[in-house]
Design an enzyme around this catalytic site. Structure first.
Site, PDB file in Angstrom:
ATOM      1  N   GLU A  57       0.823  -1.204   0.000  1.00  0.00           N
ATOM      2  CA  GLU A  57       0.000   0.000   0.000  1.00  0.00           C
ATOM      3  C   GLU A  57       0.862   1.260   0.000  1.00  0.00           C
ATOM      4  O   GLU A  57       0.578   2.230  -0.715  1.00  0.00           O
ATOM      5  CB  GLU A  57      -0.923   0.005   1.230  1.00  0.00           C
ATOM      6  N   ALA A 167      16.818 -43.665  -9.541  1.00  0.00           N
ATOM      7  CA  ALA A 167      18.257 -43.843  -9.749  1.00  0.00           C
ATOM      8  C   ALA A 167      18.526 -45.300 -10.082  1.00  0.00           C
ATOM      9  O   ALA A 167      17.664 -46.171  -9.878  1.00  0.00           O
ATOM     10  CB  ALA A 167      19.032 -43.437  -8.497  1.00  0.00           C
ATOM     11  N   ALA A 169      20.566 -48.854  -9.337  1.00  0.00           N
ATOM     12  CA  ALA A 169      20.818 -49.538  -8.066  1.00  0.00           C
ATOM     13  C   ALA A 169      22.076 -49.012  -7.394  1.00  0.00           C
ATOM     14  O   ALA A 169      22.181 -48.970  -6.160  1.00  0.00           O
ATOM     15  CB  ALA A 169      20.927 -51.043  -8.292  1.00  0.00           C
ATOM     16  N   SER A 173      22.263 -41.126 -10.693  1.00  0.00           N
ATOM     17  CA  SER A 173      20.987 -40.514 -11.071  1.00  0.00           C
ATOM     18  C   SER A 173      21.131 -39.232 -11.878  1.00  0.00           C
ATOM     19  O   SER A 173      20.125 -38.663 -12.304  1.00  0.00           O
ATOM     20  CB  SER A 173      20.165 -40.196  -9.810  1.00  0.00           C
ATOM     21  N   THR A 201      20.896 -38.215   1.588  1.00  0.00           N
ATOM     22  CA  THR A 201      21.043 -37.460   0.337  1.00  0.00           C
ATOM     23  C   THR A 201      22.286 -36.584   0.386  1.00  0.00           C
ATOM     24  O   THR A 201      23.022 -36.468  -0.596  1.00  0.00           O
ATOM     25  CB  THR A 201      19.792 -36.598   0.083  1.00  0.00           C
ATOM     26  N   ASP A 205      25.195 -37.017  -2.323  1.00  0.00           N
ATOM     27  CA  ASP A 205      25.280 -36.022  -3.398  1.00  0.00           C
ATOM     28  C   ASP A 205      25.964 -34.719  -3.002  1.00  0.00           C
ATOM     29  O   ASP A 205      26.298 -33.922  -3.880  1.00  0.00           O
ATOM     30  CB  ASP A 205      23.861 -35.683  -3.899  1.00  0.00           C
ATOM     31  N   ARG A 212      19.182 -21.251  -8.197  1.00  0.00           N
ATOM     32  CA  ARG A 212      19.964 -20.559  -9.217  1.00  0.00           C
ATOM     33  C   ARG A 212      19.017 -20.079 -10.311  1.00  0.00           C
ATOM     34  O   ARG A 212      18.664 -20.818 -11.231  1.00  0.00           O
ATOM     35  CB  ARG A 212      21.058 -21.487  -9.746  1.00  0.00           C
TER      36      ARG A 212
END
Length: 364
Positions: A57, A167, A169, A173, A201, A205, A212
């Site tokens: 506002e 992924a 085995a 991935s 995870t 990874d 980004r």
């Protein structure tokens, strides 16, 4: 209250469009837009850009091209009535001579809901609300849930092959999905207050969990569920700007101190049979003023979230590949033994993103 005429909906649609410009920057505040109209013409408009800066506002009033006396203000959320980092918007509107305020919805915060409208009415301003309310609620679903239910809006993102594998085995991935799908994920991240992942995870990874994108963004809070404090001190996210939280049920004080020195915030929460109590996690995040959560995790955490009915929206990117029956699945659900145990979801949207399908589903 009813819409006065089609113009109310038209100008409110513009205010909602403006509010969306703050999708990546306003946390923990709601996304709000405002349009000032006089004699059927827009004379000023604005949106809330960042917490601590002027509300929508005030932005609209500052941008007004002419005297605002007698104008109508279209705003996507009830003007605030309390003193925070900025003065109450309802007082500012009254001082500016606004004669009518049209809001899409009331403020969902039970401590302030309706007070802004009451202040305006007491000052002689005509107030109506409910114009494009459904659109306005969708814009701030996380803020609304935090205010009314004490938990954030939770969305989980997964990527799979056509045969439901995330992924190989071996864990390989990168990358199942297309570059367009990965760009879409960064957009989801940019519009999220926090990103949750599990320690497995991180160990596999070492993700950064940053958004980004090619626009201004307040980076989401990074949250790792790490019951046993296995987080490496050299993890990528430890050295990044912004907040990196570890939620744990471990009582290892020495390990906590080591991780705190590495740059993590450590919080101890209740456990459920040796693992973090997930409903307690969501309550804690709401207390941290987290509106929307994006889950980027593996089958174990996603399975637990699904079993606990803790996800409000599932985003699944399906790539046109077959990874075979030895690949890893979407969910670990060891207690599902009969067809009656199934979890049913409802498709809300299906669209192409690059070569992939983006599936949006909600609990039934």
């Amino acid at each position: 209250m009813p819409v006065r005429d089609e113009q109310d909906a038209l100008f409110m649609a513009r205010a909602i469009h403006l509010a969306k410009r703050g999708l990546t920057t306003t946390d923990p505040n709601p996304h709000v837009g405002c349009v000032l109209v006089k004699d059927g013409r827009i004379i000023g408009e604005g949106w809330h850009k960042r917490a601590g800066l002027a509300h929508a506002e005030v932005e609209a009033l500052n941008n007004a091209a002419e005297d605002t006396t007698g104008a109508t203000a279209y705003v996507t959320l009830e003007p605030c009535s309390h003193h925070g980092r900025t003065p109450p918007c309802c007082e500012t509107l009254v001082k500016a001579g606004i004669k009518r305020v049209v809001a899409a919805m009331q403020d969902p915060n039970p401590r302030v809901s309706g007070q802004g409208f009451a202040h305006l009415k007491a000052a002689g301003v005509v107030v109506s609300y409910g114009v494009l309310e459904e659109d306005a609620r969708a814009l701030n679903r996380g803020f609304i849930m935090r205010m009314t239910k004490g938990c954030p809006f939770v969305r989980s993102k997964l990527a799979m092959s056509l045969d439901g594998r995330t992924a190989m085995a071996s864990g390989e991935s990168q990358w199942i999905t297309s570059s367009e799908a990965r760009a879409d994920v960064h957009r989801l991240r940019s519009e999220s207050s926090a990103i949750i992942t599990g320690i497995n995870t991180v160990l596999a990874d070492n993700p950064a969990l940053t958004a980004r994108v090619e626009k201004e963004v307040v980076q989401p809070v990074r949250v790792v569920l790490d019951s046993a404090l296995k987080m490496p001190t050299h993890a990528k996210m430890a050295s990044l700007p912004g907040r990196s939280l570890i939620l744990t049920c471990s009582q290892d004080k020495a390990r906590k101190e080591v991780l705190q020195k590495a740059g993590f915030e450590i919080y101890s929460l209740p456990d459920d049979q040796g693992r973090l109590d997930l409903p307690e996690v969501m309550t804690f995040l709401a207390e941290q003023e987290i509106n929307e959560v994006l889950v980027e995790a593996g089958a174990v955490l996603n399975g637990a979230l699904l079993a606990g009915n803790l996800v409000d929206e599932w985003i699944i990117y399906a790539a046109p590949y077959i990874l075979g029956d030895q690949g890893r699945g979407l969910f670990t659900l060891p207690n599902f033994q009969k067809l009656a145990d199934k979890k049913q979801l409802k498709f809300q949207d299906i669209r192409h993103v690059g070569q992939d399908l983006k599936l949006t589903l909600t609990p039934l």
